[in-house]
Write a protein that holds these residues in place. Structure first.
Motif, PDB file in Angstrom:
ATOM      1  N   LYS A 176      -8.145   3.381  -3.557  1.00 45.93           N
ATOM      2  CA  LYS A 176      -8.190   4.788  -3.588  1.00 45.93           C
ATOM      3  C   LYS A 176      -8.643   5.144  -4.988  1.00 45.93           C
ATOM      4  O   LYS A 176      -9.164   6.340  -5.251  1.00 45.93           O
ATOM      5  CB  LYS A 176      -6.656   5.247  -3.231  1.00 45.93           C
TER       6      LYS A 176
ATOM      7  N   ASP B 273      -3.050   1.349  -6.106  1.00 46.11           N
ATOM      8  CA  ASP B 273      -3.711   1.165  -4.931  1.00 46.11           C
ATOM      9  C   ASP B 273      -5.479   1.405  -5.470  1.00 46.11           C
ATOM     10  O   ASP B 273      -5.705   2.400  -5.615  1.00 46.11           O
ATOM     11  CB  ASP B 273      -3.453   2.334  -3.777  1.00 46.11           C
TER      12      ASP B 273
ATOM     13  N   ALA C 269      -0.249  -7.580  -5.358  1.00 45.85           N
ATOM     14  CA  ALA C 269       0.070  -6.390  -4.313  1.00 45.85           C
ATOM     15  C   ALA C 269       1.339  -6.538  -3.472  1.00 45.85           C
ATOM     16  O   ALA C 269       2.091  -5.392  -3.201  1.00 45.85           O
ATOM     17  CB  ALA C 269      -1.209  -6.116  -3.257  1.00 45.85           C
TER      18      ALA C 269
ATOM     19  N   SER D 162      -5.531  -4.003  -1.468  1.00 45.56           N
ATOM     20  CA  SER D 162      -5.283  -3.354  -0.255  1.00 45.56           C
ATOM     21  C   SER D 162      -5.325  -3.963   1.015  1.00 45.56           C
ATOM     22  O   SER D 162      -4.701  -3.549   1.977  1.00 45.56           O
ATOM     23  CB  SER D 162      -5.960  -1.958  -0.438  1.00 45.56           C
TER      24      SER D 162
ATOM     25  N   GLU E  31     -11.975   1.243   2.846  1.00 46.21           N
ATOM     26  CA  GLU E  31     -11.236   2.235   2.225  1.00 46.21           C
ATOM     27  C   GLU E  31     -12.023   3.357   2.106  1.00 46.21           C
ATOM     28  O   GLU E  31     -11.452   4.720   2.400  1.00 46.21           O
ATOM     29  CB  GLU E  31     -10.676   1.941   0.676  1.00 46.21           C
TER      30      GLU E  31
END
Length: 366
Positions: A352, A349, A277, A166, A23
């Motif tokens: 992030k 998320d 998720a 993610s 990420e």
């Protein structure tokens, strides 16, 4: 940004670290990394596959009982801290992150003593010894379960979730179905006992295999490689039903998870991050063989929010398992409620959010 990451021992500590690295690379092309682990840990095999520079130190974990080995561990910790300081200085790190496992103890401690910003990430509802120790020295503690907050200094805690989540978002369920040969027009339940499998789950499902073979939905049953041959011998005796797909291991789990409607699984932190998720309803059978019984506590965190049904291993039998699957998969209203509850828990998320925290810490170092 120059980032040192350390974590090891189990995939639950390693995979979140790798997801976080991916990420950060997406949003910061200039970021560089080194990963510090041990040569005999799982991380020494997994991390280099992702082309991440890997460095090692020698360290062992503390025994929970009084043992002479703990004296050796203290000396290894001091040596590991000194080695980690050199690696961190040579790399000129802006921030150091620990994702769990005893290897990150000397690494994160060394960084704190060097006055380099530090963060630890706790995946479980009950933290291990290493993160409890490190929480006294780090700048931030990232958690995935609100229940973990009570174990750490309140002013340091930030809720982020697990960056591994993610990894399963936006994956192609059609690809997952094709890879197994699953039907497109049948609901699917995945039964899996972790990467090595779980004998009690295997035994329970084998009890009701002929009856499961009569269901209108389909099963993807992952035995674990060490159990596969024995399971297949039993399955062949029982007739090998056409709606039950049996594999020893799944290499493309993110795509497969995107293809299913219900999961029966252990309650490891990585599994639960993936499940929430995607908003998957789950039947969780926590492993009773883990430190501080943390899997049961992880599972209960989902159960109390209506996202999962929890069955303890000691009360597990095949008929109960099949009844539980029927009750969720064949009841659309119940499935929808569990789906929405699961999705609500996994809506953040994590990668992030974690990156923003790390970015702020790194800026503090300049």
């Amino acid at each position: 940004m120059r980032i040192v990451i350390s974590g090891g021992g189990t995939g639950g500590h390693i995979y979140p670290a790798l997801a976080l690295i991916k990420e950060i690379k997406k949003v910061n092309k200039e970021a560089t990394f080194i990963y510090i682990g041990t040569d005999n840990g799982l991380e020494s095999k997994i991390v280099p596959r992702d082309n991440i520079p890997f460095k090692s130190i020698t360290i062992s974990g503390f025994k929970r009982k009084i043992s002479f080995d703990n004296v050796k561990t203290i000396f290894r910790f001091l040596k590991g801290t000194a080695d980690a300081k050199k690696l961190i200085k040579d790399f000129n790190a802006d921030v150091v992150i620990g994702t769990g496992g005893y290897v990150c103890g000397p690494v994160v401690f060394a960084a704190a003593k060097l006055k380099i910003p530090t963060l630890i990430h706790e995946q479980n509802s009950v933290p291990g010894l290493t993160n409890k120790f490190l929480s006294r020295y780090v700048d931030k503690v990232a958690i995935c379960f609100e229940e973990a907050k009570a174990f750490f200094p309140n002013e340091k805690v930030v809720y982020t979730g697990n960056p591994r989540a993610s990894e399963v978002l936006h994956r192609n369920g059609d690809e997952g179905r094709r890879s197994i040969g699953l039907s497109n027009d049948k609901k699917t339940v995945l039964i899996v006992g972790g990467s090595r499998g779980a004998r009690p789950i295997n035994d329970a499902f084998l009890e009701v295999l002929p009856e499961a073979g009569k269901r209108d939905y389909q099963f993807l049953y992952v035995t674990g490689e060490v159990h596969y041959e024995k399971v297949m011998n039993e399955v062949n005796k029982l007739g090998n039903p056409s709606n039950i797909f049996i594999r020893p291991f799944i290499h493309n789990m993110p795509e497969v998870l995107a293809a299913i409607d219900l999961i029966v699984a252990r309650a490891g932190a990585t599994t639960l991050a993936e499940v929430t998720a995607l908003g998957l309803p789950s039947i969780l059978i926590p492993s009773p063989y883990v430190t501080n019984n943390h899997q049961e506590k992880n599972a209960n965190a989902l159960s109390k929010n209506g996202a999962a049904l929890v069955r303890l291993e000691k009360e597990l039998d095949g008929q109960q398992l099949l009844t539980d699957i029927d009750d969720i998969l064949l009841n659309q209203s119940k499935w929808e409620k569990m789906h929405l509850a699961s999705k609500q828990l996994g809506k953040q998320d994590a990668a992030k959010v974690l990156y923003e925290v790390i970015n702020q810490l790194a800026k503090r170092n300049h």
